[in-house]
Design a protein around this motif. Sequence first.
Motif, PDB file in Angstrom:
ATOM      1  N   HIS A  75      19.887  18.465  29.093  1.00 56.06           N
ATOM      2  CA  HIS A  75      21.244  18.679  29.573  1.00 56.06           C
ATOM      3  C   HIS A  75      21.924  19.792  28.752  1.00 56.06           C
ATOM      4  O   HIS A  75      22.542  20.700  29.305  1.00 56.06           O
ATOM      5  CB  HIS A  75      22.027  17.366  29.482  1.00 56.06           C
ATOM      6  N   ASP A  76      21.754  19.740  27.443  1.00 61.22           N
ATOM      7  CA  ASP A  76      22.400  20.750  26.589  1.00 61.22           C
ATOM      8  C   ASP A  76      21.847  22.158  26.866  1.00 61.22           C
ATOM      9  O   ASP A  76      22.565  23.144  26.733  1.00 61.22           O
ATOM     10  CB  ASP A  76      22.219  20.395  25.108  1.00 61.22           C
ATOM     11  N   PHE A  77      20.567  22.222  27.211  1.00 60.53           N
ATOM     12  CA  PHE A  77      19.976  23.541  27.494  1.00 60.53           C
ATOM     13  C   PHE A  77      20.048  23.896  28.983  1.00 60.53           C
ATOM     14  O   PHE A  77      19.533  24.919  29.394  1.00 60.53           O
ATOM     15  CB  PHE A  77      18.510  23.582  27.035  1.00 60.53           C
ATOM     16  N   ASP A  78      20.633  23.001  29.763  1.00 58.71           N
ATOM     17  CA  ASP A  78      20.785  23.242  31.197  1.00 58.71           C
ATOM     18  C   ASP A  78      19.436  23.369  31.914  1.00 58.71           C
ATOM     19  O   ASP A  78      19.241  24.245  32.755  1.00 58.71           O
ATOM     20  CB  ASP A  78      21.612  24.524  31.400  1.00 58.71           C
ATOM     21  N   HIS A 124      34.868  26.571  21.091  1.00 58.83           N
ATOM     22  CA  HIS A 124      34.672  25.508  22.084  1.00 58.83           C
ATOM     23  C   HIS A 124      33.389  25.774  22.866  1.00 58.83           C
ATOM     24  O   HIS A 124      32.548  24.886  23.099  1.00 58.83           O
ATOM     25  CB  HIS A 124      35.882  25.455  23.033  1.00 58.83           C
ATOM     26  N   ASP A 125      33.225  27.038  23.254  1.00 58.36           N
ATOM     27  CA  ASP A 125      32.046  27.485  23.973  1.00 58.36           C
ATOM     28  C   ASP A 125      30.759  27.120  23.221  1.00 58.36           C
ATOM     29  O   ASP A 125      29.802  26.569  23.777  1.00 58.36           O
ATOM     30  CB  ASP A 125      32.157  29.024  24.013  1.00 58.36           C
ATOM     31  N   ILE A 126      30.779  27.420  21.921  1.00 57.01           N
ATOM     32  CA  ILE A 126      29.586  27.186  21.096  1.00 57.01           C
ATOM     33  C   ILE A 126      29.344  25.689  20.901  1.00 57.01           C
ATOM     34  O   ILE A 126      28.232  25.201  21.079  1.00 57.01           O
ATOM     35  CB  ILE A 126      29.732  27.897  19.723  1.00 57.01           C
ATOM     36  N   SER A 127      30.403  24.961  20.597  1.00 59.24           N
ATOM     37  CA  SER A 127      30.189  23.546  20.266  1.00 59.24           C
ATOM     38  C   SER A 127      29.827  22.714  21.489  1.00 59.24           C
ATOM     39  O   SER A 127      29.243  21.647  21.356  1.00 59.24           O
ATOM     40  CB  SER A 127      31.409  22.978  19.565  1.00 59.24           C
ATOM     41  N   THR A 128      30.163  23.206  22.684  1.00 59.15           N
ATOM     42  CA  THR A 128      29.811  22.416  23.879  1.00 59.15           C
ATOM     43  C   THR A 128      28.556  22.959  24.572  1.00 59.15           C
ATOM     44  O   THR A 128      28.205  22.513  25.653  1.00 59.15           O
ATOM     45  CB  THR A 128      30.968  22.423  24.904  1.00 59.15           C
ATOM     46  N   TYR A 129      27.881  23.901  23.943  1.00 65.96           N
ATOM     47  CA  TYR A 129      26.664  24.501  24.510  1.00 65.96           C
ATOM     48  C   TYR A 129      26.920  25.049  25.909  1.00 65.96           C
ATOM     49  O   TYR A 129      26.045  24.980  26.788  1.00 65.96           O
ATOM     50  CB  TYR A 129      25.517  23.488  24.592  1.00 65.96           C
TER      51      TYR A 129
END
Length: 645
Positions: free
Chosen positions: A411-414, A637-642
């Motif tokens: 999920h984190d890597f889509d 925010h972009d970085i911390s939420t992948y």
Amino acid sequence: MAQITLEFPDGRTQAFDSGITVAEVAKSISVSLAKKAVAGKLDGKLVDVREPLLTDGKLEIVTADSNDGLTVLRQSAAQLLAAVVKREFAGVRLGRLAADEDGFYVDTEKDERQISADELDGLAAQMQRVIKDNALVNRVMLSKADALTEVSGDWYQTELVEAEAADEIPFYEIGGQLVLAQVVAAPSLKDLKHFKLLSVAGAYWEGKSSNPMLQRLYGTAFYKASDLEADLQKRQEARERDHRVIGNNLDLFFVDPKVGAGLPYWMPNGATIRRTIERYIVDKELANGYEHVYTPVLANLDLYKQSGHWEHYREDMFPPMEMDDDEMLELRPMNCPSHIQIYNHHIRSYRELPLRIAELGMMHRYEKSGALSGLQRVREMTLNDGHTFVAPEQIQEEFKRILNLMMDVYHDFDIDNYTFRLSYRDPKNTEKYFDDDEMWNKAQSMLKGAMDELGLDYVEAEGEAAFYGPKLDVQTKTALGNEETLSTIQLDFMLPARFDLHYVGEDGQEHRPVMIHRGLVSTMERFTAYLIEIYKGAFPTWLAPKQVQIIPVSEAKHGQYAHQINEQLRALHVRSAVDERSEKMGYLIRDAQTHKIPYTIVVGDDEVQNHTVSVRKYGEEDSRELPMDDFQVEIMHDISTYSRN
Ligand code: THR
């Protein structure tokens, strides 16, 4: 005259004189069908329309508008290419030729120089000429002796002719050349208009790496121009996704024959991506109860003898190094024996189970040179490896836990394009697999049971298991269309027994644990290759080697401010840089886009005065001016939420 009975696809049966050809059968049905017939299919096997039928069977008439029709078109193209190659290059030897699901190929071998990719268009033009001059494909039957004379000097064709059981061997006469009929061709090449020769690559004779490597000329063909166009477009897109091409363009890694095949060097940009993945996965595993260790890549060969690697996995291992004091050292092909040593270093209690040992473990496997590809297939690799030691009653629960963790990571890597494969042993292959029916049956049915309970779809594949146990593999496709395993969860009753592992149970007695081997994101090499391909090089901010490129409108006037915000971002561990080149701004912005940098920031008078930044996100047309503080919040925010671009 003897009769044969043929059954047609609609279930109808009819008797014919033995020796009738497919073309004659088609004609007996209708003249138009006879005209359209490009081949027959007798009991599932393609036959030439001119082949006399001598036995009963189920017969289909193959016409162009079918999958089999396309196969026949491509097989005809392969036979034609072989004829043209034979005519153009005196003394050339021909290996196998065939059609596959994507096209057709002919294997060739020349004594002096090799055929180069630049010559393919010329060969295709020769093929077109033959079709124009005389599209007929004659089928000529030669006695075995004549066939051997015809192919003399070509030891590959000789081997093929000698292997034929029949007294008479079919050849095709195309464009004045006689070529051994290795596959079924259509009686005419008139439908072969839309084809392209695509590439030249190495292929071992009969697919065996101990045999000479021939040159495979590869092409594709379709009945319709629009289908060919769509296919070429798809291939072009795949090339654009190819991690080796992007890896070169974005300066991520390289492989140098001087250093050795399959031994990639990571350039700073690629190393940054890898380091980010490594930090992510280690943190994720620590949060999920894994304990990370470091263990050596070298060990005494006896360790791999005890584990069974030496017996069952030797083909993939580097040869051992014989040291001065008679010690034999081996580069490890897997990390499991190392983690077993960690387990065995203490007496373990049931309270410690499941014990989850993990490592970014470097391993060496002697992959065949033909299989090596960029970062996807290499000889030195670092696996996101983990072994959990469980009590037998904990297997199911731990399996589900690993699967959930894997999904969370995906999920984190889509990642959403994959299939599950349950990989079993091949019971006949006792060389590759531990010979213990009871254990295999138990482990395989447990794995299958767990998948069924979770209601997940999977395919089952025999002969794909590890030598010590069955696996759940997560399969993905590379840009080049090869299937690769991304993640794996493996159930193992064998190694705990071979290493005599124990834990002290609640009852105070010794019990044997079960091992679950797992790799969540595969090796750093393969996973990076995979990510390059799915993102097409446009990495989400958290993974991008460079996250922000700052461009001052004028170095003299705005350079200081540019450096100031750069420092601010770097203090937050954002990978940013100021572009100090004295090029036109338009060029610098375009260059940042070409390098797929997630954020391009331009600063001029307004920005300096207002303490703002003009931000353009990769893939977006317009830029936005916003306060520097707000930009910081946005990117963090972009970085911390992948988050994806
Ligand atoms: N030994 C296993 C393998 O190499 C890992 O532990 C996943 O496939």
